[in-house]
Design an enzyme around this catalytic site. Structure first.
Site, PDB file in Angstrom:
ATOM      1  N   ASP A   1       0.744  -1.184  -0.022  1.00 15.28           N
ATOM      2  CA  ASP A   1      -0.002  -0.062   0.130  1.00 15.28           C
ATOM      3  C   ASP A   1       0.857   1.188   0.054  1.00 15.28           C
ATOM      4  O   ASP A   1       1.471   1.379   0.857  1.00 15.28           O
ATOM      5  CB  ASP A   1      -0.904  -0.029   1.179  1.00 15.28           C
ATOM      6  CG  ASP A   1      -1.978   1.183   0.960  1.00 15.28           C
ATOM      7  OD1 ASP A   1      -1.931   1.975   0.476  1.00 15.28           O
ATOM      8  OD2 ASP A   1      -3.107   0.834   1.916  1.00 15.28           O
TER       9      ASP A   1
ATOM     10  N   ASP B   1      -1.876   6.258  -5.908  1.00 12.87           N
ATOM     11  CA  ASP B   1      -2.348   5.392  -4.882  1.00 12.87           C
ATOM     12  C   ASP B   1      -2.484   3.989  -5.439  1.00 12.87           C
ATOM     13  O   ASP B   1      -3.282   4.138  -6.175  1.00 12.87           O
ATOM     14  CB  ASP B   1      -3.519   6.158  -3.970  1.00 12.87           C
ATOM     15  CG  ASP B   1      -4.283   5.257  -3.030  1.00 12.87           C
ATOM     16  OD1 ASP B   1      -3.142   4.619  -2.248  1.00 12.87           O
ATOM     17  OD2 ASP B   1      -5.197   4.848  -2.915  1.00 12.87           O
TER      18      ASP B   1
END
Length: 457
Positions: free
Chosen positions: A135, A336
């Site tokens: 992440d 992201d």
């Protein structure tokens, strides 16, 4: 979780009438490829060898994923939640940049968010193999630990079996970098809440090995309890690649020099063809860069300066303020890996969408909507490329990065949507579906983000 999920050809909106056909098409889309993929020789995780400082990546919903469900209903439920999960993550990111100047560790919402791309790591002495979600917007590592109440029992790390495991003391500086720290038997623990759910973890250290690189005394959250409502952590742990003090990049700065790159494969890929390359060595030489920005309102995120968007050959007329980087409010554009579909500030999205519609062929194609997507077409259409333009590099996305297709190809939707407006500052998010088959290079010391097209599916 990304994914060209399936769209019934006669659907105009989600409602009771069309739900049964949606379930049917979802079963065709997912169950058949999964059945074919389970016995594929490349699906053997034990044969997935990471080398040097390069880890292989697979999608959590790929045919090879051990986290996939064998139940058709759970697949359907998971797909139907994709847009809602994206919305929750975007709400988190938007609220975060608007409200706080320093966030040393991911909040409960982010830690409990369902994740998308998975890598393999070895933890402890002797090593225990775990699969971790990567992440880029998280600042923490955490693993479900044995004995955890509410955690999946078959994926846990066992501290008792590791001779190098230890708990972090309350006096350690790391204890001040977690939310809501408490002390028990002189060791540091912390708690997070998310809606009606909560997570409790001990702050711990152990050796982690990523590909060929051992990292001693790596600090992570050893999760021992999850309680509350319907939101539970995903079965895998989390490997945060953000800029915070407890992220992998900060803890292994002496090894990786705050530099990494990744190429995200499609969820359909039968091979573990994506890759996460850690450190400046073996990064691509032929790659173009744009400036990597740091926003004090959310210092962990990877911001870039989006200067224009082109649809086909047409540079779209955009309101400058809607794409401007603003360190005072936290507004701007980020890359992201955890958001699935790109979101743009409403005036930016509407301008891009309107130009996109003009260039779809045939021009007689009728525009419909599906859930949060308002640019859908029945039948075969030819669509233009969309290019995000940064100073120094462009990111051009063909149809594979832009369109969600039904199983029979009878309907397709533009997989970009407007960002939520109910936050104090809007963040444009370049998400994982649009990043697939691109090499994204984060080079913090030199303040730059590199982009190059790379087929890794």
């Amino acid at each position: 979780m990304p994914t060209p999920f399936n769209i019934p050809s006669n659907t105009k909106a989600y409602n009771t009438h069309n739900m049964s056909s949606l379930v049917f098409f979802l079963q065709l889309l997912f169950i058949v490829p999964l059945a074919l993929g389970l016995n594929h020789p490349n699906c053997d995780l034990t044969k997935t060898q990471d080398q040097g400082s390069t880890l292989r990546i697979f999608h959590i919903d790929s045919p090879c994923s051990p986290f996939k469900s064998s139940s058709p209903l759970s697949w359907e439920a998971r797909v139907l939640k994709t847009l809602a999960q994206d919305q929750a993550r975007l709400q988190y990111l938007g609220n975060l940049v608007a409200k706080r100047s320093v966030v040393p560790i991911a909040s409960g919402r982010q830690m409990l968010q369902s994740t998308t791309y998975i890598v393999k790591a070895l933890i402890g002495t002797p090593a225990q193999s775990l699969l971790l979600a990567m992440d880029t917007s998280s600042d923490v590592a955490w693993f479900p630990c044995s004995g955890c109440v509410g955690c999946p029992s078959n994926t846990a790390f066992s501290p008792a079996k590791s001779t190098s495991f230890k708990n972090v003391s309350c006096s350690a500086p790391q204890c001040k970098q977690v939310p809501n720290p408490t002390c028990s038997a002189r060791s540091c623990s912390f708690n997070l809440t998310y809606g009606s759910s909560s997570i409790a973890a001990n702050l711990s250290q152990d050796t982690i090995r990523l590909a060929s690189d051992p990292i001693n005394a790596f600090t992570f959250g050893c999760v021992n309890k999850v309680a509350g409502g319907g939101t539970i952590p995903p079965p895998q742990g989390l490997l945060g690649l953000g800029r915070g003090p407890l992220s992998l990049m900060s803890q292994a700065q002496s090894i990786y020099k705050s530099t990494f790159s990744y190429c995200l494969p499609s969820f359909r890929s039968l091979t573990f063809s994506g890759s996460l390359r850690l450190g400046p060595t073996s990064q691509p030489q032929r790659i173009k860069y744009t400036q990597l920005l740091r926003n004090p309102r959310r210092s962990s995120l990877y911001y870039v300066n989006l200067v224009a968007i082109r649809v086909g050959r047409k540079v779209v007329d955009l309101p400058p303020a809607a794409i401007a980087f603003n360190p005072s409010t936290g507004a701007g554009t980020i890359f992201d890996s955890g958001t699935v579909y790109t979101r743009l500030a409403k005036p930016v999205y509407e301008a891009v969408r309107n130009e996109f519609r003009k260039r779809v062929k045939p021009r007689t194609a009728v525009v419909t909507s599906l859930g949060g997507f308002d640019t859908c077409y029945s039948g075969q259409v030819t669509v233009p490329t969309i290019t995000f333009m940064f100073k120094g590099v462009n990111m051009t996305m063909p149809a594979d990065n832009l369109m969600l297709h039904s199983t029979a190809g009878s309907m397709s939707c533009l997989a970009i949507a407007a960002a939520p407006e109910n936050v104090n500052s809007v963040v444009n998010v370049i998400a994982s579906m649009q990043q697939q088959n691109h090499r994204v290079l984060i080079d913090v010391p030199n303040g730059r983000l590199g982009l190059a097209r790379e087929r890794c599916s």
